[in-house]
Design a protein around this motif. Structure first.
Motif: not given
Length: 184
Positions: A89-107
């Motif tokens: 997932s990527v969230g736009s925080k302000r012009q030119g700046v993004s926050e990133i997050g992620y999740l993976l299944s156990r396998e």
């Protein structure tokens, strides 16, 4: 169009990203069934700001209500599969700046899939003109910290008592990566 329909439509309109082993496409509510085992797993959800999901319907609804349009989420699929094994997932925080997050299944963990998927999305963000990507992670989330450092992220800050989560009040580490530092 409802906000739920708009969020689903925006995720479906994301560019498809293909890597050596993966296909990343817009996440939809239909991915909830495949990702429910991971998102109901207390071990996997330890570092999230919310408790594990208890009901697949709740997760499906959550997937349909992306965070008010400023977040885009790619489902991660192994190229030969039709089932999501995680997401970025990527969230736009302000012009030119993004926050990133992620999740993976156990396998999917421990095979370099997270690194491959996150790197592909970061490459997409910088190609779109972002100048900075950052991640907010718990100081005890060693796996996420290792992934970020392997991609060139630098520790930029330690916020004390930043989050009130299902496991209590937690500190937060901020890792950042500039487009000029990205080596793809």
């Amino acid at each position: 169009m409802t906000s739920k329909d708009q969020a689903v439509s925006e995720n479906q309109a994301l560019p498809v990203i293909v890597t050596e082993r993966l296909t990343l496409r817009g996440r939809t509510p239909d991915d909830a069934e495949a990702l429910f085992p991971a998102m109901s797993d207390p071990g996997i959800m330890t570092w999230w700001s919310r408790a594990p999901f208890a009901d697949p319907r709740e997760l499906r609804e959550d997937f349909g209500l992306e965070k008010t349009g400023s977040w885009r989420t790619w489902a991660i699929l192994e190229t030969r599969s039709r089932h999501a094994i995680g997401f970025v997932s990527v969230g736009s925080k302000r012009q030119g700046v993004s926050e990133i997050g992620y999740l993976l299944s156990r396998e999917a963990q421990g095979r370099g899939i997270g690194r491959e998927a996150v790197a592909a999305v970061i490459g997409q963000l910088f190609a779109e003109g972002q100048r900075r990507v950052f991640a907010d992670t718990d100081p005890d989330n060693r796996g996420s910290i290792a992934l970020l450092e392997s991609l060139g992220f630098r520790l930029e800050g330690h916020l004390r008592g930043e989050w009130h989560t299902h496991i209590g009040i937690r500190d937060s580490l901020i890792f950042g990566l500039l487009a000029s530092e990205w080596h793809g």
